[in-house]
Each structure stands twice: as C-alpha cells, then as structure tokens.
Design a protein around this motif. Structure first.
Motif, PDB file in Angstrom:
ATOM      1  N   GLU A 175       0.943  -1.112  -0.058  1.00 33.54           N
ATOM      2  CA  GLU A 175       0.001   0.158  -0.073  1.00 33.54           C
ATOM      3  C   GLU A 175       0.978   1.266   0.018  1.00 33.54           C
ATOM      4  N   GLY A 176       2.233   1.175  -0.029  1.00 35.72           N
ATOM      5  CA  GLY A 176       3.021   2.278   0.166  1.00 35.72           C
ATOM      6  C   GLY A 176       2.779   3.040   1.464  1.00 35.72           C
ATOM      7  N   VAL A 177       2.497   2.490   2.721  1.00 33.54           N
ATOM      8  CA  VAL A 177       2.150   3.320   3.772  1.00 33.54           C
ATOM      9  C   VAL A 177       3.205   2.825   4.768  1.00 33.54           C
ATOM     10  N   ASP A 178       3.934   3.781   5.397  1.00 30.86           N
ATOM     11  CA  ASP A 178       5.017   3.543   5.980  1.00 30.86           C
ATOM     12  C   ASP A 178       5.106   3.863   7.333  1.00 30.86           C
ATOM     13  N   ASN A 179       3.810   4.505   7.978  1.00 30.12           N
ATOM     14  CA  ASN A 179       3.607   5.207   9.125  1.00 30.12           C
ATOM     15  C   ASN A 179       2.841   4.157  10.233  1.00 30.12           C
ATOM     16  N   VAL A 180       2.960   3.058   9.946  1.00 31.95           N
ATOM     17  CA  VAL A 180       2.232   1.939  10.828  1.00 31.95           C
ATOM     18  C   VAL A 180       3.499   1.363  11.468  1.00 31.95           C
ATOM     19  N   LYS A 181       3.294   1.528  12.825  1.00 31.23           N
ATOM     20  CA  LYS A 181       4.884   1.074  13.810  1.00 31.23           C
ATOM     21  C   LYS A 181       4.362   0.146  14.936  1.00 31.23           C
ATOM     22  N   LEU A 182       5.468  -0.738  14.819  1.00 28.63           N
ATOM     23  CA  LEU A 182       4.900  -1.713  16.272  1.00 28.63           C
ATOM     24  C   LEU A 182       4.657  -0.993  17.751  1.00 28.63           C
ATOM     25  N   LEU A 183       3.734  -1.226  18.307  1.00 25.93           N
ATOM     26  CA  LEU A 183       3.449  -1.187  19.826  1.00 25.93           C
ATOM     27  C   LEU A 183       4.287  -2.114  20.523  1.00 25.93           C
ATOM     28  N   ALA A 184       5.301  -1.990  20.939  1.00 21.18           N
ATOM     29  CA  ALA A 184       5.906  -2.868  22.057  1.00 21.18           C
ATOM     30  C   ALA A 184       5.677  -2.909  23.372  1.00 21.18           C
ATOM     31  N   ASP A 185       4.256  -3.764  23.703  1.00 21.07           N
ATOM     32  CA  ASP A 185       4.010  -3.879  24.965  1.00 21.07           C
ATOM     33  C   ASP A 185       4.916  -5.003  25.721  1.00 21.07           C
ATOM     34  N   TYR A 186       5.656  -4.593  26.520  1.00 22.09           N
ATOM     35  CA  TYR A 186       6.783  -5.694  27.156  1.00 22.09           C
ATOM     36  C   TYR A 186       5.926  -6.704  27.881  1.00 22.09           C
ATOM     37  N   TYR A 187       4.920  -6.427  28.630  1.00 25.41           N
ATOM     38  CA  TYR A 187       4.177  -7.365  29.088  1.00 25.41           C
ATOM     39  C   TYR A 187       3.503  -8.581  28.207  1.00 25.41           C
ATOM     40  N   HIS A 188       2.803  -7.902  26.991  1.00 23.50           N
ATOM     41  CA  HIS A 188       2.288  -9.110  26.299  1.00 23.50           C
ATOM     42  C   HIS A 188       3.462  -9.783  25.560  1.00 23.50           C
ATOM     43  N   LEU A 189       4.346  -9.166  25.139  1.00 25.63           N
ATOM     44  CA  LEU A 189       5.576  -9.726  24.423  1.00 25.63           C
ATOM     45  C   LEU A 189       6.149 -11.042  25.312  1.00 25.63           C
ATOM     46  N   ALA A 190       6.384 -10.628  26.656  1.00 30.18           N
ATOM     47  CA  ALA A 190       6.856 -11.527  27.433  1.00 30.18           C
ATOM     48  C   ALA A 190       5.897 -12.749  27.954  1.00 30.18           C
ATOM     49  N   VAL A 191       4.607 -12.307  28.128  1.00 31.10           N
ATOM     50  CA  VAL A 191       3.583 -13.581  28.339  1.00 31.10           C
ATOM     51  C   VAL A 191       3.627 -14.472  27.176  1.00 31.10           C
ATOM     52  N   ASN A 192       3.696 -14.079  25.972  1.00 32.31           N
ATOM     53  CA  ASN A 192       3.522 -14.699  24.874  1.00 32.31           C
ATOM     54  C   ASN A 192       4.771 -15.535  24.479  1.00 32.31           C
ATOM     55  N   GLY A 193       5.900 -15.420  25.216  1.00 32.20           N
ATOM     56  CA  GLY A 193       7.189 -15.929  24.952  1.00 32.20           C
ATOM     57  C   GLY A 193       8.049 -15.506  24.239  1.00 32.20           C
ATOM     58  N   ASP A 194       7.931 -14.347  23.714  1.00 27.46           N
ATOM     59  CA  ASP A 194       8.693 -13.553  22.757  1.00 27.46           C
ATOM     60  C   ASP A 194       9.975 -13.228  23.473  1.00 27.46           C
ATOM     61  N   ASP A 195      11.074 -13.185  22.297  1.00 31.55           N
ATOM     62  CA  ASP A 195      12.569 -12.625  23.034  1.00 31.55           C
ATOM     63  C   ASP A 195      12.315 -11.284  23.313  1.00 31.55           C
ATOM     64  N   VAL A 196      12.035 -10.846  24.234  1.00 31.62           N
ATOM     65  CA  VAL A 196      12.112  -9.296  24.499  1.00 31.62           C
ATOM     66  C   VAL A 196      13.395  -8.529  24.123  1.00 31.62           C
ATOM     67  N   PRO A 197      14.469  -9.066  24.781  1.00 27.86           N
ATOM     68  CA  PRO A 197      15.842  -8.452  24.576  1.00 27.86           C
ATOM     69  C   PRO A 197      16.125  -8.556  22.980  1.00 27.86           C
ATOM     70  N   ALA A 198      15.763  -9.616  22.119  1.00 28.04           N
ATOM     71  CA  ALA A 198      16.291  -9.664  20.871  1.00 28.04           C
ATOM     72  C   ALA A 198      15.239  -8.786  19.906  1.00 28.04           C
ATOM     73  N   VAL A 199      14.028  -8.492  20.403  1.00 37.65           N
ATOM     74  CA  VAL A 199      13.207  -7.571  19.819  1.00 37.65           C
ATOM     75  C   VAL A 199      13.651  -6.086  19.938  1.00 37.65           C
ATOM     76  N   ILE A 200      13.950  -5.737  21.179  1.00 38.02           N
ATOM     77  CA  ILE A 200      14.558  -4.539  21.382  1.00 38.02           C
ATOM     78  C   ILE A 200      15.797  -4.025  20.536  1.00 38.02           C
ATOM     79  N   ALA A 201      16.905  -5.266  20.595  1.00 37.95           N
ATOM     80  CA  ALA A 201      18.128  -5.115  19.966  1.00 37.95           C
ATOM     81  C   ALA A 201      17.737  -4.926  18.357  1.00 37.95           C
ATOM     82  N   ALA A 202      16.759  -5.546  17.956  1.00 34.18           N
ATOM     83  CA  ALA A 202      16.607  -5.474  16.298  1.00 34.18           C
ATOM     84  C   ALA A 202      15.804  -4.291  15.938  1.00 34.18           C
ATOM     85  N   HIS A 203      14.864  -3.600  16.717  1.00 38.15           N
ATOM     86  CA  HIS A 203      13.921  -2.866  16.478  1.00 38.15           C
ATOM     87  C   HIS A 203      13.532  -1.362  17.131  1.00 38.15           C
ATOM     88  N   ALA A 204      14.282  -1.388  18.212  1.00 35.35           N
ATOM     89  CA  ALA A 204      13.922  -0.299  19.250  1.00 35.35           C
ATOM     90  C   ALA A 204      13.866   1.159  18.400  1.00 35.35           C
TER      91      ALA A 204
END
Length: 261
Positions: A175-204
C-alpha cells in the motif's frame, strides 16, 4: 515527559472523565486511552466532553485506540473483521478529529480476533487495507498507527513482534504506507514467550510506542519478575525516544507509588 498513564486500566475507580485530572494531581502530564466510547461513532456531545476533560486537566493525550468492538465481551479490534469495514472507516474519521483537537500523534489499531468460518487470509488482506487507510488518515495530522501483539486471547493472531512486523511490512510494500509502527508492550510480548531483548536489539529505533506492566499478574513494575528498567534503558540506547505507557492493573491504593520509591 517520561510516562504516559493509560486511563482505561489505571484509576478505574473514578469516572472516566475524571481520570485525566487525577493523573495531573498525581504529578503526571500525559495520558493515553483505549477507545473511551461504547460505539465507533459517538455523539458530538460525548466527544466534546472527552476532549474538554483532557484539556481542562492540562494533560497531553499522547495515544488513543481506534474502536475495538466490545472489549468486555472479548472483541479485540475491527482491523481484520470482515463485515465491519464501514464501521472501521467511520471510526477513523472520529479518531482523526479527536487527534487533531488534542494534538495526539499515536493511534493504536487492535487487529481483531480470528473469525469462525472466515478465511484467515481474507482477514489479513482486509487488515492491510484498513491499516493503510488509517495510516493515510492520521498522516494528515502528523500521526502514526500502532499495531500491537496481544496476550490472553487465543483467537488473536498477533502474538509476537514478528507477527505484527510481518503485517506492517505488507502495509508498506503493498500500500505504500510507512507510518504503521510496532507497539512494543513488554508485558504482552513476555507473556507470549517472545524474546524481548532480541526484539529491542533489532527494532527499538523503529518502535512506535512502548507500554509496560510486570509479569506474572500484569501489575505495576516490581510486582513481578520482568527486568522492565533494563528493557527500557536498552530501548533508549537503541534509539527509542518516545514516552513509556503505563498500562498495568494497580495492586495498591497509590498506583504510582513505585515511581517514587
């Protein structure tokens, strides 16, 4: 402005329109809300009352959710909800109007649950279209759309940062739209088992927003075992310069006592 207080989950003992003033009295100057109305298109009077409550409290509305359906009944957004496209489109106009009046720049679009009997691909294709429409609309007031992985709902398909980022990439590529961004909710990510430090390192540097709560329990920082201070510091070091959303369920009478400890 370091913290923004989510008034849809904190200070819930007060009527909704009294919460911005209570945040100000507690010493904070920024608030965020889930959609504060029961319908996608509330009356002009309801909108005016909400805007006035924020302005009268002299706080900044840093974030606002799009209408997400019946949250209490288990709904988690209209973005991918086949059959409610017009409702979401109408809600975009209201959201932008509130954002323009209050100087709000971040707007959280909950993706929506998987629907029984509906092709998941059709839901994802609709989501890309809806997110692009929302992105174009809020861009007119200098805004961004946030997309959030969520825990606690098996039928909600975005559970990790990678899940959300894949949709964000589609919105940009298709769609050529580039102003959609990740909301990093640390609680949801952690509870779902995501690698939060890796997400931060790659995308902060590309985070649209950060929200925090501790786990287990979703209480304020210090009630669980997540290294929230470290994760915030790492995100700052990685380029995130925005506010930190306080989106937790308080466990004591003073919901902000931990910030003063």
């Amino acid at each position: 402005m370091t913290y923004t207080v989510n008034c849809s989950i904190i200070l819930t003992e007060l009527p909704l329109l009294e919460r911005p003033a209570a945040v100000k009295a507690a010493g904070y100057d920024a608030v965020e809300f889930w959609w504060p109305f029961s319908e996608a298109v509330p009356s002009d009077g309801e909108v005016d009352a909400f805007v006035n409550a924020v302005q009268d409290a002299d706080v900044q509305l840093t974030g606002l959710n799009f209408f997400a359906g019946n949250m209490g009944g288990g709904d988690r957004g209209l973005v991918s909800w086949v059959g409610r496209e017009d409702e979401f489109a109408d809600n975009i106009d209201v959201v932008v109007g509130i954002g323009e009046r209050l100087g709000t720049k971040a707007f959280n679009a909950l993706y929506g649950n998987r629907l029984e009997g509906v092709d998941p691909q059709a839901q994802d294709d609709l989501a890309v279209k809806n997110l692009a429409a929302a992105g174009r609309a809020v861009a007119k007031i200098g805004g961004i759309v946030l997309l959030e992985p969520v825990s606690g709902m098996d039928t909600y398909p975005l559970k990790t940062a990678a899940d959300a980022l894949a949709i964000i990439e589609r919105v940009k590529d298709e769609e050529g739209v580039d102003n959609v961004k990740l909301l990093a909710d640390y609680y949801h990510l952690a509870v779902n088992g995501d690698d939060v430090p890796a997400v931060i390192a790659a995308h902060a540097a590309d985070f649209g927003h950060i929200q925090i709560a501790d786990a287990p329990g979703r209480g304020e920082p210090g009630t669980g075992d997540l290294p929230l201070d470290d994760w915030i510091a790492d995100a700052r070091a990685g380029g995130y310069a925005g506010v930190i959303g306080l989106e937790y369920k308080p466990t004591q009478a003073d919901p902000f006592a931990w910030t003063r400890a």
